[in-house]
Scaffold this motif. Structure first.
Motif, PDB file in Angstrom:
ATOM      1  N   LYS A 110       0.975   4.088  -3.073  1.00 12.85           N
ATOM      2  CA  LYS A 110       0.837   5.529  -2.839  1.00 12.85           C
ATOM      3  C   LYS A 110       2.048   6.277  -3.396  1.00 12.85           C
ATOM      4  O   LYS A 110       1.918   7.359  -3.988  1.00 12.85           O
ATOM      5  CB  LYS A 110       0.686   5.819  -1.350  1.00 12.85           C
TER       6      LYS A 110
ATOM      7  N   ILE B 240       8.725   3.306   2.482  1.00 15.02           N
ATOM      8  CA  ILE B 240       8.111   1.977   2.341  1.00 15.02           C
ATOM      9  C   ILE B 240       8.666   1.013   3.379  1.00 15.02           C
ATOM     10  O   ILE B 240       7.917   0.286   4.037  1.00 15.02           O
ATOM     11  CB  ILE B 240       8.342   1.448   0.912  1.00 15.02           C
TER      12      ILE B 240
ATOM     13  N   LYS C 115       0.830  -1.204   0.000  1.00 14.68           N
ATOM     14  CA  LYS C 115       0.000   0.000   0.000  1.00 14.68           C
ATOM     15  C   LYS C 115       0.868   1.259   0.000  1.00 14.68           C
ATOM     16  O   LYS C 115       0.547   2.254  -0.665  1.00 14.68           O
ATOM     17  CB  LYS C 115      -0.950  -0.018   1.199  1.00 14.68           C
ATOM     18  N   LYS C 116       1.984   1.220   0.706  1.00 14.08           N
ATOM     19  CA  LYS C 116       2.890   2.370   0.704  1.00 14.08           C
ATOM     20  C   LYS C 116       3.515   2.565  -0.677  1.00 14.08           C
ATOM     21  O   LYS C 116       3.672   3.695  -1.148  1.00 14.08           O
ATOM     22  CB  LYS C 116       3.982   2.174   1.753  1.00 14.08           C
TER      23      LYS C 116
ATOM     24  N   THR D  82       5.457  -4.611  -4.814  1.00 11.28           N
ATOM     25  CA  THR D  82       6.013  -3.563  -3.952  1.00 11.28           C
ATOM     26  C   THR D  82       7.314  -3.038  -4.531  1.00 11.28           C
ATOM     27  O   THR D  82       7.535  -1.819  -4.637  1.00 11.28           O
ATOM     28  CB  THR D  82       6.247  -4.104  -2.530  1.00 11.28           C
TER      29      THR D  82
END
Length: 728
Positions: A188, A580, A184-185, A487
């Protein structure tokens, strides 16, 4: 298993498959019925609560905790209408599988009875035991607190009688202990980095979305045969087994007619998937016998990853109903193709623009080229890290093998886009980039072919290929959590876009028009990616390995070494600058990766040793005894022809003795190597030692597979490949 019993089991499974009845209504009628989606939110939530929750989901606006109770009440009412009795915070620890602890909705009503209760506190946060999951030292037994926290962007869903709430998982001190929080980081970060660039082309852009479309490959085996193979049950793959006379060499399984029982399983799986809101689109036979694939329509990356985890759990449960077991190991059978999970990745804006697809005019094509080239630059810069993100003990069987992917991360563009990049280097900055056929070609126009999705061949040897409107990261393993690779990829692209925008701003500040400034910044990047990371040839060739090393790409093939890429200075800078991971989290994750690698090889080594000793050698000796008894009988009954007749049997006896001796010696050596490795305290050193032990397993396998060809079939204790790989 006796042939008679096997035939009975097969007949029963066939009958069960034929009795499966398709759902009475169309999939669109029951799609998402077990998901608390927007339709259900509107139905069960107050309008103000609904709008606040949607704003949180769409725009990242913090959700006011004061409305959590109202959201929980709505969810409870909806869940009770589906017979739900329990709730769970559903999370993704560093085990590659999901985790859940179920709590009943029942509470005392203070009147001597019970009521169903679910409030905002239970929705937002729970506390599982963090020390019981891999943490790389972030959590110890005496530091057990960890928290799961609701992720509103991934819809709540129902599994059996349980309301499942997707959550992140963090330690008491705030470090991420899962796959979802870093993903999720990263999502974003890539949005924050891409939006300023997109605003140069469309000021209305507020958000950039990362899309993921996974292709899930898997094997099916009969449940009864699976139960007769300790290696399959305990490791997910066959540690021994001679190749079947027929496997995939005729290419007759790929895209062939789906076997009846498998088709019934697929229909059942799709039914369950549709109810969970998973848009399954494609199903087919894969290359290897008993290998299959399904894939969904593209979705937002975080949600799509959750859905992949959901469907992997579901497919195991559904398979059992059909007498199958699903194998998600990357290489369950030697000598035939293994299984991957191709991650099709792209970016798009909240205004509907696909950033990885050519546009309709020169301006939108410039935007496409900016993102296209910067993705390639990110892959070039962090090729070792991307490889580390998909490396594991199980995926190691695919990395570098003669099936996708090679153990070198390069990018395949195809002839059309390769020519476009070369032409962009030749023409002056600011030259219009048009779609061929849309406008008349003239001197100075860089053309992108109109029929873009079909203008290039595919390269199955490339781990990272451009396919027309997206990149396909083919190296991800079938059992992996997509979030690990996604990621890293999104983070790498975010960093590259930030640096590109900073360089672009300097050019714009000098008074250059956008198209000229952009190409002035892009040209050196294009030269670099063409020279370093772009490769359209055979990724399996020895020549490419040498060429890749000359280009400066990472060519490491040892999995424990690959993991070191996470803590290289450039990787630490990448993750910490974007918020992150911090250094402590990166070091911890490497410890987890080494530990998990060690444990998986350790289990395989134990299983191999015990199967060799308890299954294979006794069967070989039993056949040897049978042969010797036969020789004795020949001598007693036919003494005049004994020597000629006994030669074949005695040669077999000697061959068996030699192979049994070889197995015994190599098992003993492997056990000693394990003992030496087990006393090592450093996780990296232990993983490195077990990397060498993994090679010993192949050495033990070779004489076992030779014995399989010699020993009487009735005495061989394990189902063979010819039985495991073909479903009737």
């Amino acid at each position: 298993m006796s042939k008679l019993r096997f035939d009975v089991v097969q007949d029963a499974f066939k009958k069960r498959a034929l009795e499966v009845v398709a759902p009475a209504s169309l999939p669109s009628k029951y799609f998402g019925e077990l998901v608390f989606n927007r339709e259900m939110m509107r139905k069960y939530l107050d309008i103000k609560v609904y709008e606040a929750l949607v704003d949180c989901i769409d725009n990242g606006t913090p959700l006011d905790l004061s409305i959590a109770d109202e959201v929980a009440d709505g969810m409870k009412e909806w869940a009770l209408s589906h017979g739900v009795t329990h709730i769970t915070h559903w999370f993704q620890p560093l085990t590659e599988v999901t985790a859940e602890k179920h709590d009943s909705l029942m509470e005392y009503d203070r009147k001597g009875g019970m009521i169903e209760s679910f409030n905002g506190k239970a929705l937002i946060q729970q506390e599982p035991d963090a020390s019981s999951f891999p943490s790389g030292g972030l959590r110890a037994t005496f530091e057990a607190r960890g928290y799961t926290a609701w992720d509103p962007t991934s819809p709540v869903f129902i599994q059996d009688d349980t309301l499942c709430i997707p959550t992140i998982f963090i330690s008491y001190t705030g470090e991420a202990l899962d796959y979802k929080a870093p993903l999720k980081k990263a999502l974003k970060a890539v949005s924050d980095a891409a939006v300023p660039i997109c605003k140069l082309f469309n000021p209305r852009v507020k958000k950039v979305i990362s899309y993921l479309g996974w292709e899930q490959e898997y094997f099916l085996v009969d449940e009864d045969l699976y139960a007769a193979r300790p290696d399959l049950m305990l490791t997910g793959r066959t540690l021994m087994g001679h190749a079947s006379s027929k496997n995939q060499q005729l290419d007759d399984h790929y895209f062939g007619a789906i076997p009846t029982r498998v088709a019934a399983f697929m229909r059942d799986l799709e039914f369950e998937g549709y109810k969970l809101g998973i848009p399954l689109k494609t199903r087919h036979n894969e290359v290897a016998p008993n290998q299959f694939e399904f894939a969904p329509i593209f979705g937002e990356c975080n949600l799509s990853n959750d859905q992949n985890q959901m469907i992997m759990n579901t497919m195991n449960r559904v398979a059992r109903k059909h007498g199958f077991v699903v194998l998600l190991h990357e290489k369950p059978f030697a000598g035939i193709n293994g299984s991957g999970k191709h991650n099709n990745w792209s970016l798009g804006t909240d205004t509907g623009t696909l950033l990885m697809a050519p546009g309709k005019d020169a301006k939108s094509n410039l935007q496409f080229i900016i993102f296209f080239v910067n993705v390639l630059a990110a892959v070039q810069r962090h090729n070792a890290l991307l490889k580390a993100s998909i490396a594991s003990a199980t995926n190691a069987h695919r990395l570098g093998a003669n099936e996708a992917p090679p153990a070198i991360v390069s990018a395949f563009l195809g002839q059309a886009m390769t020519e476009v990049l070369h032409k962009l280097l030749e023409v002056p900055s600011g030259t219009p980039i048009e779609i061929a056929g849309k406008k008349g070609a003239s001197v100075g126009i860089v053309e992108i072919p109109q029929i873009f999705l079909d203008n290039t061949d595919r390269n199955r040897t490339s781990p990272f290929a451009f396919t027309g409107n997206r990149f396909e990261f083919r190296a991800v393993g079938s059992s992996s959590n997509c979030a690990g690779a996604m990621t890293v990829l999104n983070a790498a692209v975010a960093q590259q876009l930030i640096e590109f925008k900073a360089a672009l701003d300097k050019e714009l500040a000098a008074g250059k028009p956008l198209d000229v400034a952009a190409m002035d910044v892009l040209k050196p990047i294009i030269r670099s990616v063409i020279d370093k990371v772009c490769f359209d040839g055979n990724g399996y060739s020895e020549e490419w390995k040498k060429e890749a090393a000359r280009r400066g790409l990472d060519t490491e093939t040892r999995v424990p070494e690959m993991f070191k890429a996470f803590t290289k200075p450039e990787s630490v800078e990448l993750f910490t600058s974007l918020g992150i991971y911090n250094l402590k989290e990166l070091q911890a994750r490497n410890e987890v990766k080494w530990e998990m690698y060690t444990k998986k090889i350790q289990i395989e080594a134990r299983v191999m040793g015990r199967m060799a000793t308890n299954h294979i050698i006794p069967a070989a000796l039993a056949y040897q005894t049978k042969l010797l008894n036969n020789v004795k009988l020949m001598k007693d009954v036919c003494p005049e022809t004994y020597e000629a007749q006994a030669k074949v049997a005695l040669d077999l006896v000697r061959n068996i003795s030699s192979l049994v001796s070889e197995i015994t010696t190599k098992v003993d050596e492997m056990v000693e190597a394990r003992k030496a490795a087990n006393v090592l305290e450093n996780e990296y050193e232990k993983a490195t030692a077990y990397y060498a032990i993994a090679e010993r397993l192949e050495a033990i396998r070779r004489p076992i597979d030779k014995l399989e060809e010699i020993v009487d079939n009735d005495l061989w204790p394990l189902p063979k490949y010819r039985e495991l790989l073909f479903i009737n």
